[in-house]
Design an enzyme around this catalytic site. Structure first.
Site, PDB file in Angstrom:
ATOM      1  CE  LYS B  45      -1.978  -0.364   3.890  1.00  0.00           C
ATOM      2  NZ  LYS B  45      -2.702  -0.431   5.126  1.00  0.00           N
ATOM      3  CG  ASN B  69     -10.750   2.820  -3.139  1.00  0.00           C
ATOM      4  OD1 ASN B  69     -10.069   3.609  -2.479  1.00  0.00           O
ATOM      5  ND2 ASN B  69     -10.389   2.424  -4.347  1.00  0.00           N
ATOM      6  CB  ILE B  71      -8.693   3.941   1.277  1.00  0.00           C
ATOM      7  CG1 ILE B  71      -9.425   2.769   0.627  1.00  0.00           C
ATOM      8  CG2 ILE B  71      -7.974   3.532   2.566  1.00  0.00           C
ATOM      9  CD1 ILE B  71     -10.370   2.002   1.481  1.00  0.00           C
ATOM     10  N   GLY B  72      -8.233   7.055   1.017  1.00  0.00           N
ATOM     11  CA  GLY B  72      -7.463   8.246   1.368  1.00  0.00           C
ATOM     12  C   GLY B  72      -6.061   7.928   1.870  1.00  0.00           C
ATOM     13  CG  ASN B 124      -0.157   6.492  -5.924  1.00  0.00           C
ATOM     14  OD1 ASN B 124      -0.688   6.902  -6.966  1.00  0.00           O
ATOM     15  ND2 ASN B 124      -0.851   6.119  -4.870  1.00  0.00           N
ATOM     16  CB  CYS B 127      -3.777   8.502  -4.639  1.00  0.00           C
ATOM     17  SG  CYS B 127      -5.066   7.843  -3.580  1.00  0.00           S
ATOM     18  CE  LYS B 161      -2.003   2.229  -9.300  1.00  0.00           C
ATOM     19  NZ  LYS B 161      -2.343   1.455  -8.103  1.00  0.00           N
ATOM     20  N   GLY B 212     -12.392  -2.940 -10.359  1.00  0.00           N
ATOM     21  CA  GLY B 212     -13.189  -4.128 -10.632  1.00  0.00           C
ATOM     22  C   GLY B 212     -13.459  -4.285 -12.122  1.00  0.00           C
ATOM     23  N   GLY B 261      -5.788  -6.087  -8.212  1.00  0.00           N
ATOM     24  CA  GLY B 261      -6.108  -5.295  -7.032  1.00  0.00           C
ATOM     25  C   GLY B 261      -7.277  -5.869  -6.281  1.00  0.00           C
TER      26      GLY B 261
END
Ligand SMILES: Cc1cc2nc3c(=O)[nH]c(=O)nc-3n(C[C@H](O)[C@H](O)[C@H](O)COP(=O)(O)OP(=O)(O)OC[C@H]3O[C@@H](n4cnc5c(N)ncnc54)[C@H](O)[C@@H]3O)c2cc1C
Ligand SMILES: Cc1cc2nc3c(=O)[nH]c(=O)nc-3n(C[C@H](O)[C@H](O)[C@H](O)COP(=O)(O)O)c2cc1C
Ligand code: FES
Lengths: 252, 302
Positions: B45, B69, B71-72, B124, B127, B161, B212, B261
């Site tokens: 993560k 999601n 999540i932050g 990353n 995000c 990413k 997904g 994922g």
């Protein structure tokens, strides 16, 4: 194969799923030792939904797990079109075994309460539902009180002198329970949307006095006085909600 | 001979399946369900300079064939990560550490501190759940400065990413020119859902990241575009994989590694079967995984 029954008004269904995970036990009667009241399974069918849903165990008898499920969601849609159910679990922690507890439930929140009462033979219960049809579907011990709207569980429960209380149900009911029983030894069975169910994804966060906890891994049952905001996951968009909860990264 | 083996920038992966950053956390619970030696790589993560509590609940919204999601980037921060978590990452799989921050200094400092613990680093820049201003990848100059700063601090392969909400070819160009070795296409795409009973969004920040199978065709297309533009730039294809056939499709589009994922968190026990399925496919086709990478750009299988 699946076995199921709807309430007359179609709002709830009871679903039976064979459970043959004996763990280390050789004797099938020992199966009960593997699953405890308060625990849940991630449930889906082979065709969906994509993310399995957490459902509490309502009962486990003779190698059969039973779930009490509120209809109208994606799960029911797939359930109607599939002959098989896929379960993964049990997950979560057992409810604490309390001395002479008062048990309160609203709607599908009856699932873990029922299993708890059955297994430990507790009898002080107030079970609430919107409609009589609910009580034709589920079994409620004769010693307990059933309420149907507009009477609420708390209209009755507030007169109980019992010190130990466990409640499971819709958020407004839990909020009110926390208010009325704030000086008692109260536990709440909490709910958050889950993705993994096993403590990896950080999806089911809940704010507690000792920091962020996860409903799947640390709960789902929490002491009420530990929870910061019972309705946090359900309240409307707040001002400044674009902020993170508390960003430690405040150097600049 | 291992048909699944693939070597990228000198790092050998025993198979092309790489667990994506986030859904499987730091692997602690995940590796209770399978052995690290069964997967090609594992991405942690995202780790940030300081601990982050993440976003307020709810953090998950179910959608048909996927989930949103928010999540932050909840994580314990670099201090705890480098002392307690990084040294324990399993060495029987390729370790990829994902880093996040805001400035070039944040990223370069993280790079120096973690590079000894990993086989590759993932920057990353995409995000969707943190900055109210938008993702870093939207700012070409900042992206370039961040990647160059990391490049100066390590010789290990650098993965960048990128975001599927922005032009992927342009982001890949910036990454390549700034010294990136591999492009991860992509993070989750932004989406939302509204509660029809209240008229409000389910998520407090309104939008969240969609992952997904619902969005796999979108990402497949983006992988194809990046491969077409930069044939020699290795790609991690990531988004919506649930079966071995999905993995093969990503390879055909141009991915040398394929990320998994959400499926890894939903059904961790099922991951080895995906790997096995790819092996069986290659056996049937009498090909190696390396042979099928980018097949769609060469008119299909020879
Ligand atoms: C530990 C735990 C235990 C649980 N135990 C139980 C249990 O025993 N029984 C039980 O019934 N539930 C239980 N839940 C809750 C249950 O997991 C969730 O409600 C889950 O989302 C149900 O899945 P579903 O597919 O049936 O409904 P979903 O498809 O997830 O939908 C949930 C609800 O939202 C409504 N909805 C969908 N889209 C919208 C929209 N756009 N606007 C407004 N409303 C919408 C649906 O009609 C439905 O009522 C539990 C949750 C947890 C965390
Ligand atoms: C619960 C969850 C947490 C995630 N956390 C991160 C993260 O910390 N860093 C990151 O780069 N991507 C994160 N992602 C995005 C995934 O790595 C991946 O890009 C995305 O989910 C698409 O792949 P999938 O469809 O296979 O899930 C997260 C995704 C999910 C579902
Ligand atoms: S559902 Fe993933 S951490 Fe609880």
């Amino acid at each position: 194969m699946k076995d199921f029954k709807y309430s007359k008004d179609g709002e709830f269904l009871l679903v039976d799923v064979p459970y043959d995970d004996f763990g280390s036990a050789k004797d099938t009667s020992k199966i009960r030792e593997n699953v405890f009241p308060g625990q849940f399974f991630m449930v889906k069918t082979p065709v969906g939904p994509y993310v399995p849903r957490p459902f509490s165990v309502y009962d486990l008898k003779d190698g059969m797990l039973r779930f009490l499920i509120k209809s109208g969601g994606e799960f029911e849609h797939f359930f109607k079109n599939s002959s098989k159910i896929v379960i993964d679990g049990p997950f979560g922690n057992p409810m604490p075994i309390l001395e002479h507890p008062l048990l309160l439930s609203g709607g599908a929140g009856y699932a873990p309460i029922h299993f708890y009462a059955m297994r430990y033979e507790f009898k002080e219960m107030v079970v609430g539902a919107r409609d009589e049809a609910f009580f034709e579907l589920v079994d409620v011990p004769t010693s307990s009180v059933s309420t149907v709207e507009p009477t609420t569980v708390l209209d009755v429960a507030k007169f109980s002198p019992l010190e130990n209380v466990i409640a499971c149900g819709p958020v407004p009911m839990l909020e009110k329970t926390a208010e009325i029983f704030k000086d008692r030894n109260l536990y709440l069975v909490m709910e958050e949307k889950m993705a993994c169910g096993r403590g990896m994804c950080e999806g089911c966060a809940i704010m507690t006095k000792s920091g962020i906890k996860f409903v799947c891994k640390d709960g789902p049952t929490f002491p009420a006085n530990e929870i910061m905001d019972v309705s946090a996951g359900h309240s409307a968009v707040e001002e400044n909600s674009n902020e993170q909860i508390e960003d430690h990264d405040q150097r600049r | 001979m291992n048909k699944l083996k693939i070597t990228i920038k000198g790092v050998e992966f025993k198979n092309p399946i790489v667990i994506a950053s986030g859904p499987a956390g730091f692997g602690e619970e995940f590796f209770e369900y399978l052995s690290p030696s069964e997967i090609g790589g594992f991405t942690t993560k995202t780790v940030t300079p300081f601990p982050k509590d993440g976003n307020k609940p709810p953090r998950i919204v179910y959608v048909r064939s996927g989930l949103l999601n928010s999540i932050g980037l909840q994580n314990p921060g670099i201090k705890i990560f480098e002392s307690r978590i990084a040294p324990k990452l399993p060495k029987t799989t390729r370790r990829i550490i994902s880093i996040g921050g805001e400035s070039p200094d944040d990223f370069s400092d993280l790079t120096s501190r973690i590079e000894e613990f990993c086989d590759m680093l993932e920057i990353n820049l995409s995000c969707p759940n943190v900055h109210s201003k938008g993702v870093i990848a939207a700012d070409g100059k900042l992206s370039k400065d961040i990647i160059s700063a990391c490049r100066e601090r390590t010789n290990k392969p650098l993965i960048v990413k990128i975001s599927p909400d922005l032009n992927v070819v342009e982001q890949s160009r910036v990454a390549k020119e700034s010294g990136a070795d591999i492009i991860n296409v992509a993070n989750s795409i932004q989406g939302t859902r509204f509660n029809v009973e209240t008229g409000q969004p389910f998520l407090k920040r309104i939008n969240g990241g969609l992952s997904g199978p619902a969005f796999m065709p979108i990402i497949l297309w983006k992988v194809y575009q990046v491969k077409e533009a930069f044939p020699d730039l290795p790609i991690i294809g990531l988004g919506g994989v649930t079966t071995s056939r999905d993995v093969v499709e990503y390879a055909i589009a141009g991915a040398s590694l394929v990320g998994v994922g959400a499926e890894a968190m939903i059904n961790p026990k099922g991951i080895p079967a995906i790997v096995r399925g790819v092996g069986e496919f290659l056996k049937r086709k009498k090909m190696n995984f390396e042979d099928i990478v980018g097949a769609a750009h060469k008119g299909g299988f020879e």
